[in-house]
Design a protein around this motif. Structure first.
Motif, mmCIF file in Angstrom:
data_model
loop_
_atom_site.group_PDB
_atom_site.id
_atom_site.type_symbol
_atom_site.label_atom_id
_atom_site.label_comp_id
_atom_site.label_asym_id
_atom_site.label_seq_id
_atom_site.Cartn_x
_atom_site.Cartn_y
_atom_site.Cartn_z
ATOM 1 N N THR A 133 4.140 6.935 -11.827
ATOM 2 C CA THR A 133 4.372 7.679 -10.585
ATOM 3 C C THR A 133 3.647 7.033 -9.414
ATOM 4 O OG1 THR A 133 4.668 9.763 -11.784
ATOM 5 C CG2 THR A 133 4.120 9.915 -9.446
ATOM 6 N N ILE A 134 2.387 6.667 -9.612
ATOM 7 C CA ILE A 134 1.601 6.031 -8.554
ATOM 8 C C ILE A 134 2.261 4.734 -8.102
ATOM 9 C CG2 ILE A 134 -0.586 4.849 -8.074
ATOM 10 C CD1 ILE A 134 -1.903 6.970 -9.945
ATOM 11 N N LYS A 135 2.664 3.905 -9.050
ATOM 12 C CA LYS A 135 3.283 2.621 -8.705
ATOM 13 C C LYS A 135 4.610 2.818 -7.980
ATOM 14 C CE LYS A 135 1.074 0.185 -12.560
ATOM 15 N NZ LYS A 135 1.286 -0.409 -13.912
ATOM 16 N N LYS A 136 5.405 3.792 -8.438
ATOM 17 C CA LYS A 136 6.689 4.038 -7.780
ATOM 18 C C LYS A 136 6.482 4.518 -6.349
ATOM 19 C CE LYS A 136 11.127 6.423 -8.229
ATOM 20 N NZ LYS A 136 11.204 6.722 -6.786
ATOM 21 N N ASP A 137 5.539 5.442 -6.153
ATOM 22 C CA ASP A 137 5.266 5.944 -4.802
ATOM 23 C C ASP A 137 4.783 4.826 -3.891
ATOM 24 O OD1 ASP A 137 5.998 8.468 -5.599
ATOM 25 O OD2 ASP A 137 3.934 9.228 -5.815
ATOM 26 N N GLN A 138 3.998 3.912 -4.418
ATOM 27 C CA GLN A 138 3.528 2.790 -3.599
ATOM 28 C C GLN A 138 4.689 1.865 -3.239
ATOM 29 O OE1 GLN A 138 0.457 1.393 -6.264
ATOM 30 N NE2 GLN A 138 -1.164 2.498 -5.171
ATOM 31 N N ILE A 139 5.574 1.628 -4.175
ATOM 32 C CA ILE A 139 6.727 0.755 -3.927
ATOM 33 C C ILE A 139 7.680 1.389 -2.922
ATOM 34 C CG2 ILE A 139 8.803 -0.217 -5.004
ATOM 35 C CD1 ILE A 139 7.111 -0.575 -7.560
ATOM 36 N N ASP A 140 7.835 2.722 -2.981
ATOM 37 C CA ASP A 140 8.778 3.427 -2.118
ATOM 38 C C ASP A 140 8.253 3.657 -0.702
ATOM 39 O OD1 ASP A 140 10.570 3.552 -4.189
ATOM 40 O OD2 ASP A 140 10.112 5.627 -4.732
ATOM 41 N N CYS A 141 7.076 3.158 -0.387
ATOM 42 C CA CYS A 141 6.454 3.385 0.927
ATOM 43 C C CYS A 141 7.437 3.145 2.065
ATOM 44 C CB CYS A 141 5.247 2.460 1.077
ATOM 45 S SG CYS A 141 4.470 2.533 2.703
ATOM 46 N N MET A 142 7.417 4.073 3.045
ATOM 47 C CA MET A 142 8.280 3.944 4.224
ATOM 48 C C MET A 142 7.467 3.850 5.513
ATOM 49 S SD MET A 142 7.380 7.133 3.712
ATOM 50 C CE MET A 142 8.307 7.541 2.229
ATOM 51 N N GLY A 143 6.163 3.655 5.369
ATOM 52 C CA GLY A 143 5.334 3.455 6.551
ATOM 53 C C GLY A 143 5.150 4.690 7.391
ATOM 54 N N CYS A 144 4.835 5.827 6.759
ATOM 55 C CA CYS A 144 4.666 7.063 7.525
ATOM 56 C C CYS A 144 3.357 7.085 8.302
ATOM 57 C CB CYS A 144 4.774 8.275 6.611
ATOM 58 S SG CYS A 144 3.368 8.511 5.492
ATOM 59 N N LEU A 145 2.439 6.177 7.970
ATOM 60 C CA LEU A 145 1.178 6.035 8.702
ATOM 61 C C LEU A 145 1.134 4.662 9.350
ATOM 62 C CD1 LEU A 145 -1.236 7.412 5.959
ATOM 63 C CD2 LEU A 145 -0.381 8.654 7.945
ATOM 64 N N SER A 146 0.339 4.528 10.405
ATOM 65 C CA SER A 146 0.203 3.213 11.028
ATOM 66 C C SER A 146 -0.410 2.221 10.047
ATOM 67 C CB SER A 146 -0.645 3.299 12.299
ATOM 68 O OG SER A 146 -1.960 3.746 11.989
ATOM 69 N N GLN A 147 -1.284 2.728 9.187
ATOM 70 C CA GLN A 147 -1.776 1.955 8.059
ATOM 71 C C GLN A 147 -2.165 2.932 6.957
ATOM 72 O OE1 GLN A 147 -5.313 -0.326 8.847
ATOM 73 N NE2 GLN A 147 -6.029 1.104 10.395
ATOM 74 N N CYS A 148 -1.947 2.497 5.717
ATOM 75 C CA CYS A 148 -2.080 3.417 4.596
ATOM 76 C C CYS A 148 -2.927 2.792 3.500
ATOM 77 C CB CYS A 148 -0.691 3.759 4.042
ATOM 78 S SG CYS A 148 -0.731 4.824 2.589
ATOM 79 N N GLN A 149 -3.963 3.501 3.076
ATOM 80 C CA GLN A 149 -4.817 3.009 2.007
ATOM 81 C C GLN A 149 -4.110 3.060 0.659
ATOM 82 O OE1 GLN A 149 -8.486 5.232 2.128
ATOM 83 N NE2 GLN A 149 -9.144 4.338 4.069
ATOM 84 N N PHE A 150 -3.196 4.009 0.488
ATOM 85 C CA PHE A 150 -2.539 4.173 -0.805
ATOM 86 C C PHE A 150 -1.539 3.047 -1.100
ATOM 87 C CE2 PHE A 150 1.030 6.142 -3.267
ATOM 88 C CZ PHE A 150 0.358 6.302 -4.470
ATOM 89 N N SER A 151 -0.818 2.604 -0.074
ATOM 90 C CA SER A 151 0.225 1.595 -0.313
ATOM 91 C C SER A 151 -0.103 0.233 0.279
ATOM 92 C CB SER A 151 1.548 2.079 0.278
ATOM 93 O OG SER A 151 1.503 2.030 1.695
ATOM 94 N N ASN A 152 -1.151 0.133 1.065
ATOM 95 C CA ASN A 152 -1.603 -1.018 1.852
ATOM 96 C C ASN A 152 -0.647 -1.401 2.975
ATOM 97 O OD1 ASN A 152 0.314 -2.946 0.863
ATOM 98 N ND2 ASN A 152 -1.189 -4.057 -0.351
ATOM 99 N N TRP A 153 0.217 -0.465 3.393
ATOM 100 C CA TRP A 153 1.113 -0.679 4.537
ATOM 101 C C TRP A 153 0.334 -0.756 5.845
ATOM 102 C CZ3 TRP A 153 5.749 -1.561 6.758
ATOM 103 C CH2 TRP A 153 5.986 -1.059 8.034
ATOM 104 N N GLU A 154 0.775 -1.632 6.739
ATOM 105 C CA GLU A 154 0.274 -1.698 8.117
ATOM 106 C C GLU A 154 1.472 -2.031 8.990
ATOM 107 O OE1 GLU A 154 -1.617 -2.427 11.787
ATOM 108 O OE2 GLU A 154 -0.295 -3.838 10.768
ATOM 109 N N GLN A 155 1.720 -1.216 10.026
ATOM 110 C CA GLN A 155 3.009 -1.291 10.693
ATOM 111 C C GLN A 155 3.201 -2.535 11.547
ATOM 112 O OE1 GLN A 155 3.542 2.180 13.148
ATOM 113 N NE2 GLN A 155 1.855 1.704 14.517
ATOM 114 N N HIS A 156 2.143 -3.225 11.922
ATOM 115 C CA HIS A 156 2.306 -4.432 12.740
ATOM 116 C C HIS A 156 2.295 -5.701 11.886
ATOM 117 C CE1 HIS A 156 2.022 -1.967 16.275
ATOM 118 N NE2 HIS A 156 0.825 -1.521 15.912
#
Length: 464
Positions: free
Chosen positions: A374-397
């Motif tokens: 579940t954790i891995k799937k949620d990380q893969i499915d990230c859609m960038g709802c935060l400017s940067q996210c600790q859970f998925s390592n997303w950063e919008q820029h």
């Protein structure tokens, strides 16, 4: 109780009581429109707000993009459409009364394009923008561009001073008020600094007085301070009314409007609120935003606590203090842990927590195989709802924070969408202020009474 006099806010005289914005489809046009119709300021959330088709049916939020960048653009489009829809509903419900604000989080993904899109698409319907979760320097410029007032959310005089000197002093005419959100008592995300102890709440009055002192020093004597977080009975704040150390002052209610007939949260959620005890809301730091936040202690939050408890320092190679090898996975490749931790790890493995997941802090947490998937799937499915996210390592820029995704956190978009649309409240993140237990003690809610927004506003104005 001392009378709470109307104030001119966002260009109109209103009752100085405000519905606080609660994100991800919780503060809707229906609830905020009803609050404005009662003579106060209603606030709908433009954070992943719901939208509807031509038949009035909810448009499900589904992401089809093949990568995070594509899904992020879909999220922005959904956000604009939803924000406009909620503004239209609220505008129709308020019947020309009160004022209508929209709430955004500065650190939400796509904050600027969503602000522009909603304010352009709902021009003339929105009178103010409240914005917190970060340092929203640009909110003044954006709001002024559309002729609406801005209301920064801060937790200290120091934060507002920085905003004023860098940005707000250029457009003081559009500063409608300053929201002081108490970082120990408010629900949702809280602005505690590194120098403040999360376990030792401070008296809000001296902090608000310091904010007023700075505001007066730069000519903002008539700009209201809005006290938010921990506000339940106005009689508890009677000494604040007309007190020159803090006045003019208004009051924001975030948790109480959840339990109204116009509130669109589930019946299960409403029932859960009435059964809370003092202490059931806790301050934690599991949020992928990096901020502290306050939520009801339930199975969802307990799982996060236990997950972090099953955590040890480790190395892939034997080192001086990390020298006890423990085989993991199908191949039995060892990790090396401290001797004092070895028995704990073996016990976790024996209990079924057989998946070790590395964290950004050179530790490993142990979860079940099902949780790991579940954790891995949620990380893969990230859609960038935060400017940067600790859970998925997303950063919008940049596309990535450059750090390892943190399995001790969670997908906040997923859980907040779930609970807002009827999922079992025990298994999702349920934000609430620390006074939520008063639902069960307040005679106003006795025998299952759920008031209308108008009845709630009238009740609040009596001091109760």
């Amino acid at each position: 109780m001392k009378a709470l006099k109307p104030l001119v806010m966002s260009g109109k005289e209103v009752l100085p009581v405000i519905e606080g914005g609660k994100g991800v489809a919780v503060s809707t046009g229906k609830s905020s429109g009803a609050w404005a119709a009662a003579g106060g300021i209603g606030t709908f959330s433009a954070v992943n707000a719901d939208s509807y088709d031509e038949n009035g049916n909810l448009v499900p939020i589904e992401y089809t993009g093949k990568n995070r960048g594509d899904r992020h653009q879909e999220l922005i489009a959904y956000g604009i459409r939803g924000g406009i829809a909620q503004a239209q509903i609220a505008h129709e419900m308020r019947n020309g009364e009160g004022r209508l604000h929209m709430n955004v989080l500065w650190e939400m993904g796509g904050a600027e394009p969503i602000l522009h899109g909603v304010l352009e698409g709902a021009k003339g319907l929105i009178h103010g923008v409240t914005c917190g979760a970060g340092m929203p320097y640009k909110i003044a410029q954006i709001s002024a561009q559309y002729g609406v007032h801005y209301y920064p959310i801060v937790s200290s005089a120091r934060a507002f001073r920085a905003l004023w000197l860098r940005s707000y002093k250029k457009t003081p005419e559009w500063l409608g008020g300053v929201v002081y959100e108490d970082p120990w008592r408010a629900g949702g995300h809280n602005g505690l600094s590194n120098s403040e102890d999360p376990l030792v709440p401070e008296d809000p009055f001296p902090r608000v007085a310091a904010l007023r002192e700075f505001m007066n020093s730069v000519g903002l004597n008539d700009v209201p301070i809005i006290m938010a977080g921990g506000v339940w009975f106005l009689r508890d704040f009677e000494d604040w009314i007309d007190n020159p150390e803090v006045a003019p002052v208004a009051f924001q209610f975030g948790t109480r409007p959840l339990l109204t007939q116009e509130s669109e949260i589930s019946d299960e959620w409403k029932q859960r609120l009435t059964g809370l005890q003092n202490g059931d809301v806790s301050l934690h730091k599991f949020s992928p935003t990096g901020f502290y936040s306050s939520a009801v202690r339930n199975a969802f939050l307990e799982d996060l606590h236990q997950r972090s408890d099953r955590q040890v320092r480790y190395s892939r190679t034997a080192e001086a203090d990390l020298h006890v090898g423990i085989p993991l996975g199908r191949r039995g490749r060892p990790i090396y842990v401290r001797e004092d931790d070895a028995d704990k790890v073996r016990a976790w493995l024996d209990a079924g927590y057989t998946e070790g997941m590395p964290t950004p802090d050179e530790t490993m947490v142990f979860v079940t195989p099902e949780s790991a998937l579940t954790i891995k799937k949620d990380q893969i499915d990230c859609m960038g709802c935060l400017s940067q996210c600790q859970f998925s390592n997303w950063e919008q820029h940049e596309g990535t924070t450059g750090k390892r995704a943190d399995p001790r956190s969670f997908c906040i978009q997923k859980t907040l969408q779930n609970i807002a649309h009827g999922a079992a409240v025990e298994n999702e993140l349920m934000f609430a202020g620390h006074n939520a237990y008063k639902f069960g003690e307040d005679p106003f809610y006795a025998n299952g009474n759920i008031p209308t927004v108008k009845e709630l506003v009238d009740r609040i104005m009596t001091g109760d």
